[in-house]
Design an enzyme around this catalytic site. Structure first.
Site, short mmCIF file in Angstrom:
data_model
loop_
_atom_site.label_atom_id
_atom_site.label_comp_id
_atom_site.label_asym_id
_atom_site.label_seq_id
_atom_site.Cartn_x
_atom_site.Cartn_y
_atom_site.Cartn_z
N GLY A 298 1.12 -1.07 -0.25
CA GLY A 298 -0.22 0.58 0.12
C GLY A 298 0.84 1.18 -0.03
O GLY A 298 1.78 1.06 -0.79
N SER A 299 0.53 2.38 0.85
CA SER A 299 0.61 3.32 0.81
C SER A 299 2.24 3.35 1.50
O SER A 299 3.04 4.46 1.19
CB SER A 299 0.63 4.64 1.35
OG SER A 299 -1.04 4.81 0.39
N THR A 300 2.36 3.04 2.01
CA THR A 300 4.39 2.55 2.30
C THR A 300 5.16 2.78 1.36
O THR A 300 6.01 3.26 1.49
CB THR A 300 4.00 1.83 3.37
OG1 THR A 300 4.13 0.31 3.13
CG2 THR A 300 3.99 2.01 4.60
N PHE A 301 4.72 2.17 0.08
CA PHE A 301 5.66 1.74 -0.69
C PHE A 301 5.53 3.56 -1.33
O PHE A 301 6.76 3.73 -2.57
CB PHE A 301 4.88 1.14 -1.71
CG PHE A 301 6.06 0.98 -3.17
CD1 PHE A 301 6.85 -0.28 -2.70
CD2 PHE A 301 5.78 0.99 -4.52
CE1 PHE A 301 7.44 -0.81 -3.39
CE2 PHE A 301 7.03 0.75 -5.17
CZ PHE A 301 7.85 -0.33 -4.73
N LYS A 302 4.92 4.30 -1.08
CA LYS A 302 5.63 5.70 -2.03
C LYS A 302 6.65 6.32 -2.00
O LYS A 302 6.51 7.19 -2.03
CB LYS A 302 3.97 6.85 -1.65
CG LYS A 302 2.49 6.26 -1.49
CD LYS A 302 1.85 7.09 -1.55
CE LYS A 302 0.24 6.45 -2.57
NZ LYS A 302 -0.84 7.27 -1.45
#
Length: 579
Positions: A298-302
């Protein structure tokens, strides 16, 4: 009168030469044979002779201890005994079976069957027998019954680090975790007790046994800091109690070295009494999901997408979106005919005048889609590969997974768009923590590690150094990203990890789960990766909560877990505020 036989001198000489040559060859053969018997095959033949005239009991070595980074014992051994019977030396099998059954609390018929059906000269009746129990057998004066010292593994902290340390089997061999990975160092080498016996295998009365000493195992010192581990255990347990998820995991890394300072997962089990009778439960509880299981981040990969854009902008790549670039305020992007929406659009809202720092604050998916498509798949995959996704990290631990990524040759724009915000890619929590560490530590990717050194009698025989794999970004790009992620905590979606007086950075993540290729309604993995101090990270923590009940986002479920860990570290290590 018989004819006279004449023998010439030449014939006599030939016969003498033949006799001499034969004698020389005979002596040469005897010499060569003696050489082979005494030198070449000497050890083998001596061993065969000893084996024919002796009977042996194994002497188990003491398994090496496992310590934390401060030298506190996490796993040790205590002496117990194995009880053996030498069937050919038994003079009264009824008395032997009765005594062993009574003392060792074993069914008498089972003991008798073991002795009568033995296919070796010695049969083990029971292991891990306490000293007082084993020595009580001497009172019975039983011919053919012996006992030999063994080691029993003891874990002083019970459930703590259960999925990291692992456990041993009945023979003292490592089965999971560190116990398995470093088994060749920990286990040592067996010795023997030798008893002289006659040709039929009976002991020779009055002969004293000989001892070949066992070689004890080496000690292993982990990078784990027990103080931080206990803090992480408490935080993971609290999340487990509050949200009753499938699992709650916390890992703490030292970004500047890759050393793993803590790793806690619940549910857990007591290492001193693992559920050996239920293999399904044992396998599930002992599996280190932080290392072995993959999930959509999810958004941690941003963090990865942001680092790529910042580094490429600073390097002069014209395809990168400048740091002052203002993203479209549209609620969605259309890629390959499909809409990709911002989470805020579900609440009827939208973001305006967003730059990269605000996009991170708001965790706006369309902005990261723009970045990935602008950089292109080749450049994006340079960072994905450079941060070791799709590959194992090289951690010193068994069963590490490599995660899953779409091959660059097959990735579509739609795939790339979703990868940019952590979908269509699967990572392990360890992979994500190691990658995030590299993103904020100055751009250096270190392989995570559990063990600092291996010792014998306190002397170091192997010392492991931090393993720098590669540099993935410049210090400047890393510094810019760290400042943006600090704002995420101080004023954005990561506010619940904010600690007054301390520079904490981080990123939230809420990822949908899939079952049978479809989105599983109401099932999410919620995570938060944080680090501090943000301008020179000493600690990085990742919390992953799988299918929490009653929690909606990583910002509300996982961020408070990391905050609890950091507050515990600050208190334990007496870290002063920056103000």
């Amino acid at each position: 009168m018989p004819e006279e036989i004449k023998i010439s001198i030449t014939d006599i000489r030939k016969r003498m030469i033949a006799i001499v040559v034969a004698a020389i060859l005979l002596f040469l053969f005897a010499g060569v044979r003696t050489f082979f018997v005494t030198v070449v095959d000497g050890e083998k033949l001596r061993a065969k002779a000893i084996d024919q005239w002796t009977r042996e009991l194994p002497l188990k070595p003491e398994r090496g201890e496992i310590f934390d980074s401060a030298g506190r014992v996490l796993a040790s051994s205590e002496v117990v005994y194995g009880v053996y019977v030498r069937p050919r030396s038994v003079t009264d099998i009824t008395a032997v079976c009765s005594a062993l059954s009574s003392v060792l609390v074993i069914d008498e018929k089972t003991v008798e069957e073991k002795i009568k059906n033995a296919k070796t000269s010695e049969v083990k009746i029971k292991g891990a027998v306490e000293r007082s129990v084993a020595f009580s057998l001497e009172d019975y004066s039983l011919d053919g019954v012996y006992f030999s010292p063994e080691s029993k593994r003891v874990y002083p902290y019970n459930e703590v680090l259960s999925r990291v340390i692992g456990y041993t089997d009945a023979d003292g061999l490592g089965q999971t975790g560190i116990e398995k990975y470093y088994d060749e160092f920990l286990r040592g080498e067996n010795g023997e007790i030798l008893y002289e016996s006659d040709l039929v295998g009976k002991d020779i009365k009055g002969k004293k046994p000989s001892y070949i000493a066992a070689t004890d195992g080496l000690d292993v010192t982990l990078s784990i800091d027990l103080d931080i581990q206990l803090i992480a255990e408490k935080a993971a347990f609290s999340a487990q109690q509050k949200y009753t998820p499938k699992s709650s995991s916390v890992i703490v890394l030292e970004p500047s070295t890759g050393r793993i300072r803590a790793l806690a997962t619940y549910p857990s089990f007591n290492l001193n009494s693992p559920p050996r009778d239920d293999l399904t439960a044992l396998n599930a509880l002992s599996r280190n999901i932080v290392v072995a299981d993959s999930y959509e981040p999810g958004s941690t990969f941003k963090i990865v997408t942001s680092l790529a854009d910042i580094e490429e902008t600073l390097s002069g790549n014209k395809n990168a979106l400048p740091l002052d670039y203002v993203f479209s305020s549209s609620r969605y992007r259309v890629v390959d005919g499909k809409k990709i929406k911002c989470w805020a659009s579900h609440a009827g809202g939208r973001h305006s005048n967003e730059r990269l720092s605000e996009a991170l604050n708001n965790s706006c998916n369309p902005c990261f889609v723009d970045i990935a498509l602008a950089l292109g798949k080749t450049k994006m995959y340079e960072y994905i590969s450079g941060l070791n996704f799709g590959k194992t990290t090289g951690v010193d631990f068994p069963g590490e997974a490599a995660g899953m990524i779409v091959p660059v040759s097959a990735v579509t724009d739609g795939d790339l768009a979703r990868i940019s915000f952590g979908q269509t890619i699967a990572v392990t929590p360890l992979q994500l923590a190691a990658a995030a560490s590299a993103a904020v530590n100055g751009g250096k990717y270190y392989s995570p590690s559990f063990v600092e050194k291996i010792t014998v009698d306190g002397k170091t025989v192997i010392e492991t150094e931090p393993k720098l794999k590669r540099t993935v970004a410049s210090k400047r790009a890393s510094s810019v990203l760290s400042s943006y992620l600090e704002r995420v905590v101080s004023e954005g979606s990561g506010k619940q990890a904010y600690i007054e007086g301390y520079k904490v950075g981080g990123k939230t993540g809420t990822a949908q789960k899939y079952e049978n290729g479809r989105i599983a309604q109401g099932k999410y993995v919620m995570s938060f990766v944080g680090f501090f101090p943000s301008d020179n990270p000493r600690y990085l923590a990742l919390a992953v909560i799988d299918e929490p009940v009653g929690g909606m986002y990583g910002s509300t479920v996982a961020a408070p877990v990391v905050k609890e860990v950091f507050e515990g570290i600050i208190k334990q290590k007496r870290i002063k505020p920056y103000l």
